[in-house]
Design a protein around this motif. Sequence first.
Motif, PDB file in Angstrom:
ATOM      1  N   HIS A  63       0.833  -1.211   0.000  1.00  0.00           N
ATOM      2  CA  HIS A  63       0.000   0.000   0.000  1.00  0.00           C
ATOM      3  C   HIS A  63       0.866   1.258   0.000  1.00  0.00           C
ATOM      4  CE1 HIS A  63      -3.084   2.901   1.158  1.00  0.00           C
ATOM      5  NE2 HIS A  63      -2.327   3.256   2.183  1.00  0.00           N
TER       6      HIS A  63
ATOM      7  N   ASN B 292       2.984   1.456  -3.211  1.00  0.00           N
ATOM      8  CA  ASN B 292       2.131   1.567  -4.398  1.00  0.00           C
ATOM      9  C   ASN B 292       2.859   1.058  -5.649  1.00  0.00           C
ATOM     10  OD1 ASN B 292      -0.168   2.242  -5.886  1.00  0.00           O
ATOM     11  ND2 ASN B 292       0.560   4.327  -6.305  1.00  0.00           N
ATOM     12  N   ASN B 293       3.425  -0.153  -5.543  1.00  0.00           N
ATOM     13  CA  ASN B 293       4.264  -0.656  -6.635  1.00  0.00           C
ATOM     14  C   ASN B 293       3.803  -2.023  -7.160  1.00  0.00           C
ATOM     15  OD1 ASN B 293       4.993  -2.119  -4.361  1.00  0.00           O
ATOM     16  ND2 ASN B 293       7.199  -2.059  -4.788  1.00  0.00           N
TER      17      ASN B 293
ATOM     18  N   LEU C 294      -7.647  -2.702  -0.479  1.00  0.00           N
ATOM     19  CA  LEU C 294      -6.551  -3.255  -1.272  1.00  0.00           C
ATOM     20  C   LEU C 294      -6.731  -4.753  -1.467  1.00  0.00           C
ATOM     21  CD1 LEU C 294      -3.949  -2.913  -2.784  1.00  0.00           C
ATOM     22  CD2 LEU C 294      -2.704  -2.919  -0.610  1.00  0.00           C
TER      23      LEU C 294
END
Length: 275
Positions: A70, A73-74, A114
């Motif tokens: 999270h 963000n990859n 997520l």
Amino acid sequence: GKKKGTYIRSKETIRRQLLENYERHGTTTYTLADDTVNESREKIQDLADVAQSLPFEFKWGGFLRLDLLHSYNNLSVLKDSGFKTCYLGIETFHPHAAKSIGKGWNSTAQCKSLLIELAKDTSISIHLGFIIGLPGETRQDIYNMYAWCKDNGMNTLSIHALGLDKSKKRFDSYFSRNYAEYNYSFPTDDNFYWKSDIMDHNEAVEISRDITFTQQQWLKNKISAFNAALTAGPVHHLGMSYNDVFNLHNDFYSTEKWKHANQLMLNQYISSHSI
């Protein structure tokens, strides 16, 4: 005690080994034994660089931290690195329980959001781990957690009773070292029979067995290939995405490919535990 980055193998040595394994054995899929594969952005970017330079599709499964996914963000870089499946130690959605074991972020709305995003992505697969018996979490909280998982596409779960050991041979966290502060006790001579103000070890085991059986029946009714495929664990060990699993034939577990994979894992286990 080593400085960050000094304990990571170079990209070239990793690429050379992956190429050798592919040329000698046809190996394309790996289980990464690192306890946290995505511990840094740089590490995943390096692995992606290696994966994109190979003459075959490199695929891997391993242990990821959802909060790091999270914050970094990859996800796209993870996919470029060969990521196909992962184990996520969620442990609990309960705010007090999560904070007690140092995983407070897992009780947030961002965590569930997520997870839903990942579960909808059929190019990968996720396996969630939960613990029964953590501070403040009731039987109803556990069943609410399971209902949420089932309703939101979390197809594969591992749900286990909390393991505490009063002999103090192992300490995994502040909570396990200081269980008495959370109203846990050991009323018998059994080093593993704990009791809290909410439940005891026996009840946690009973809940674990009940949910595991319920999950298996639900999966069996949903799609027959899922019953064994997602509860036996090959998605994690063989780097299989949801697409791979959905496309399995029902006789997959009688094929030579599966027998060979099982034998390899058994041989590795025996070898690693030999004295």
